[in-house]
Design an enzyme around this catalytic site. Structure first.
Site, PDB file in Angstrom:
ATOM      1  N   GLY A 128       0.594   1.323  -6.040  1.00 14.42           N
ATOM      2  CA  GLY A 128       0.297   1.835  -4.718  1.00 14.42           C
ATOM      3  C   GLY A 128      -1.188   1.751  -4.409  1.00 14.42           C
ATOM      4  CB  CYS A 129      -3.025   1.408  -1.225  1.00 15.51           C
ATOM      5  SG  CYS A 129      -2.162   2.629  -0.208  1.00 15.51           S
ATOM      6  CG  PHE A 130      -3.964   7.034  -1.527  1.00 14.32           C
ATOM      7  CD1 PHE A 130      -5.327   7.161  -1.275  1.00 14.32           C
ATOM      8  CD2 PHE A 130      -3.080   7.438  -0.534  1.00 14.32           C
ATOM      9  CE1 PHE A 130      -5.797   7.666  -0.074  1.00 14.32           C
ATOM     10  CE2 PHE A 130      -3.540   7.945   0.673  1.00 14.32           C
ATOM     11  CZ  PHE A 130      -4.895   8.055   0.907  1.00 14.32           C
ATOM     12  CB  ALA A 131      -1.522   4.646  -7.396  1.00 13.39           C
ATOM     13  CB  CYS A 149      -8.378   3.656  -4.633  1.00 13.43           C
ATOM     14  SG  CYS A 149     -10.097   3.997  -4.197  1.00 13.43           S
TER      15      CYS A 149
END
Length: 333
Positions: free
Chosen positions: A142-145, A147
């Protein structure tokens, strides 16, 4: 040439993936599937590709003509699709949804649903490159994950995460997908800021799995508060870890952890979001105030947080240069 099929090709990630692969030196896009847009030019939806392609969307699924398929579906649709369609065993799959990111649960009896069992490798190259290289199926993080993990993983490698971690991260509007919603309209999002899914975001479990993989254990809580930003793309995150370890030793550990990473870099100066937008880079910086280690990390949510990382994973799976098709330059302004 690597022959590629794209499912869910009309969304934001589908459009970004087509843009990258059209410029990839070792890729041919065989089909871009979208049932609702079948027969229409790709440029009817992805207008920035005018002059780059005359490809049309299709509702056909010629799996026998491709080497790899990218799933650009919304969450929950990938697993359902695989149940309904037979994909040849020799065709690799890279899934951008969250359906297969978590490690499969242990089978405790024959009544356990088969949905719990899968062979997808978690596609974070900074810790799983060798597994990705031999995988048939990869679950893109995932994108948040992505980063947040890239900010915390070096700390985990030094066994620093033994107390609860405070995480704040803000994302651009493209993180919500292309379908309009009450919190994505320009008039609501512009000059606005809001919190959503505080402490309950769906990316927390995959963050915990990766930190546990690297540190060997994780009893601490990851207290994550996500924010909606009034910009289009990018994620900017801060992570606070309590530790007595000297900053100089921590920085040395971060630089050593990422010394061979192709796109993730520790930098000595404070970060800003524009340094990564429109690139596949992840940048990380550390500072320390008393016993609080302040980690800053940032990525482009559509690239390193989605299709850029997916192409990086494809390159690893096919044994070619990780940077192929991804030598994207950011803006100086």
């Amino acid at each position: 040439m690597i022959k590629v099929g794209i499912l869910g090709a009309a969304g934001y990630t589908g459009g970004e993936l087509i843009r990258l692969l059209l410029n990839h030196p070792e890729v041919e896009i065989v089909f871009a599937n979208s049932g609702s847009n079948a027969g229409n030019p790709v440029t009817d939806v992805h207008e920035a590709l005018y002059g780059d392609t005359d490809m049309k969307f299709t509702d056909e699924l010629p799996f026998d003509k491709v080497d790899v398929i990218f799933f650009c579906f919304g969450h929950g649709k990938s697993e359902a699709f695989m149940k309904e369609h037979k994909i040849p065993a020799n065709v690799k799959i890279i899934d951008l949804a969250q359906d297969f990111r978590l490690a499969p649960k242990e089978v405790v009896n024959t009544m356990q649903p088969t949905a719990e069992i899968h062979d997808f490798v978690y596609g974070l190259p900074e810790i799983n490159e060798s597994k990705i290289a031999t995988a048939q199926h990869v679950a893109n993080p995932g994108c948040f994950a992505t980063c947040i993990q890239l900010g915390l993983l070096p700390a985990a490698s030094m066994n620093l995460i033994d107390k609860d971690v405070a995480v704040n991260a803000i994302t651009g509007s493209t993180g919500a997908g292309q379908k309009p919603g009450s919190t994505t309209h320009f008039s609501w999002r512009n000059n606005n800021l809001s919190i959503y899914k505080a402490f309950k975001h769906q990316h927390i479990p995959e963050i915990r799995e990766s930190l546990t993989q690297v540190q060997g254990h994780l009893e601490a809580s990851i207290d994550f508060i996500p924010y909606r930003g009034d910009f289009t793309r990018g994620i900017f995150a801060t992570e606070v870890v309590k530790t007595d370890k000297p900053l100089e030793e921590i920085i040395a550990g971060y630089k050593a952890f990422y010394k061979d990473a192709k796109f993730t870099h520790y930098i000595d100066k404070p970060l800003d979001l524009k340094q990564v937008v429109n690139t596949n880079k992840a940048l990380v910086h550390c500072d320390k105030i008393d016993d609080k280690l302040l980690i800053t990390s940032c990525i482009d949510n559509l690239l390193k947080g989605a299709v850029g990382q997916a192409v990086q994973n494809m390159n690893i799976m096919f044994g070619i240069d990780q940077t192929a098709g991804l030598k994207l330059k950011g803006s100086a302004f």
